[in-house]
Design a protein around this motif. Sequence first.
Motif, short mmCIF file in Angstrom:
data_model
loop_
_atom_site.label_atom_id
_atom_site.label_comp_id
_atom_site.label_asym_id
_atom_site.label_seq_id
_atom_site.Cartn_x
_atom_site.Cartn_y
_atom_site.Cartn_z
N THR A 32 -8.56 40.25 -24.16
CA THR A 32 -9.42 41.38 -24.49
C THR A 32 -10.41 41.55 -23.34
O THR A 32 -10.30 40.88 -22.32
CB THR A 32 -10.15 41.18 -25.84
OG1 THR A 32 -10.69 42.42 -26.29
CG2 THR A 32 -11.25 40.14 -25.76
N ARG A 33 -11.36 42.46 -23.49
CA ARG A 33 -12.46 42.62 -22.53
C ARG A 33 -13.78 42.52 -23.27
O ARG A 33 -13.88 42.90 -24.43
CB ARG A 33 -12.38 43.98 -21.84
CG ARG A 33 -11.31 44.05 -20.79
CD ARG A 33 -11.49 45.27 -19.89
NE ARG A 33 -10.32 45.46 -19.07
CZ ARG A 33 -10.18 44.94 -17.85
NH1 ARG A 33 -11.12 44.21 -17.33
NH2 ARG A 33 -9.07 45.17 -17.16
N TRP A 40 -10.97 38.61 -20.72
CA TRP A 40 -11.01 37.27 -21.29
C TRP A 40 -9.66 36.97 -21.94
O TRP A 40 -9.00 37.88 -22.43
CB TRP A 40 -12.09 37.18 -22.38
CG TRP A 40 -13.48 37.20 -21.84
CD1 TRP A 40 -14.18 38.32 -21.45
CD2 TRP A 40 -14.33 36.09 -21.62
NE1 TRP A 40 -15.42 37.95 -21.01
CE2 TRP A 40 -15.55 36.58 -21.10
CE3 TRP A 40 -14.19 34.73 -21.82
CZ2 TRP A 40 -16.61 35.75 -20.78
CZ3 TRP A 40 -15.25 33.90 -21.50
CH2 TRP A 40 -16.45 34.42 -20.98
N GLY A 41 -9.29 35.70 -21.95
CA GLY A 41 -8.05 35.33 -22.59
C GLY A 41 -7.94 33.84 -22.82
O GLY A 41 -8.59 33.05 -22.14
N PHE A 68 -14.64 32.33 -27.62
CA PHE A 68 -15.00 32.63 -28.99
C PHE A 68 -16.07 33.73 -29.12
O PHE A 68 -15.89 34.67 -29.91
CB PHE A 68 -15.44 31.37 -29.74
CG PHE A 68 -15.81 31.63 -31.16
CD1 PHE A 68 -14.83 31.84 -32.12
CD2 PHE A 68 -17.14 31.71 -31.55
CE1 PHE A 68 -15.16 32.11 -33.44
CE2 PHE A 68 -17.48 31.97 -32.86
CZ PHE A 68 -16.49 32.17 -33.81
N PRO A 69 -17.17 33.67 -28.35
CA PRO A 69 -18.19 34.72 -28.52
C PRO A 69 -17.64 36.13 -28.25
O PRO A 69 -17.98 37.07 -28.96
CB PRO A 69 -19.27 34.34 -27.50
CG PRO A 69 -19.10 32.88 -27.29
CD PRO A 69 -17.62 32.63 -27.41
N VAL A 70 -16.77 36.26 -27.25
CA VAL A 70 -16.20 37.57 -26.92
C VAL A 70 -15.27 38.05 -28.02
O VAL A 70 -15.36 39.20 -28.48
CB VAL A 70 -15.47 37.52 -25.56
CG1 VAL A 70 -14.72 38.81 -25.29
CG2 VAL A 70 -16.46 37.22 -24.44
N SER A 75 -13.15 44.50 -30.87
CA SER A 75 -12.53 45.35 -31.90
C SER A 75 -11.02 45.43 -31.70
O SER A 75 -10.30 45.84 -32.62
CB SER A 75 -13.14 46.75 -31.88
OG SER A 75 -12.93 47.36 -30.63
N GLU A 76 -10.54 45.04 -30.51
CA GLU A 76 -9.10 45.05 -30.22
C GLU A 76 -8.76 43.83 -29.38
O GLU A 76 -9.60 43.27 -28.68
CB GLU A 76 -8.70 46.29 -29.43
CG GLU A 76 -8.77 47.59 -30.19
CD GLU A 76 -8.22 48.73 -29.36
OE1 GLU A 76 -7.09 49.19 -29.66
OE2 GLU A 76 -8.90 49.14 -28.40
N PHE A 77 -7.49 43.45 -29.42
CA PHE A 77 -6.99 42.37 -28.57
C PHE A 77 -5.51 42.59 -28.35
O PHE A 77 -4.87 43.40 -29.02
CB PHE A 77 -7.27 40.99 -29.17
CG PHE A 77 -6.69 40.74 -30.53
CD1 PHE A 77 -5.42 40.20 -30.68
CD2 PHE A 77 -7.43 41.03 -31.68
CE1 PHE A 77 -4.89 39.96 -31.94
CE2 PHE A 77 -6.90 40.79 -32.95
CZ PHE A 77 -5.64 40.26 -33.07
#
Length: 167
Positions: A32-33, A40-41, A68-70, A75-77
């Motif tokens: 995700t971003r 991030w991944g 985890f925080p991200v 809202s999407e991944f």
Amino acid sequence: MSTGVRVPPALGGETFREAMSFLAAPLTIVTTRDQEGRPWGFTASSVTSVSLEPPLVLVGISHTSSCFPVFSEASEFVINVLGRDNRELARRFAARGMDRFVGVRFDDWPNSDLPYLADVAVVFRCTVAERISAGDHDLLIGELTGIRRQDSTEPLLWYRRDFRPSD
């Protein structure tokens, strides 16, 4: 009041980890971003289908993960399904203390800024439908909103605490 039913004690963490190592699991990288646009991944083996109607998938993420925080706000991944040639990607995205995307080919999902890995077999775009806290993990329930098949390959599995091709 006693029912007369004895409930055995829960297994300890290491015993549980050893027992679960006998379950082969497909390896994925979930991406995700963040709010600033940084990708991030993390490598995940706890990914599974949940429902056909609507199409839902589950991803487990540890509360101790640097991601985890991200992911707790995303809202999407994207779930990037790894093939037998993606061992190094799996290792890279499981490592700590580094920018996991440096030197990795990735693209953005069309008409979005969701990153997906360019060299994997299949990618799933998901919208977060629910987050459930369960022990030391959160379970992200995502509604599948897109799929991109890039190449057909044998899957990369996690079995007995090591990367294994499916054959």
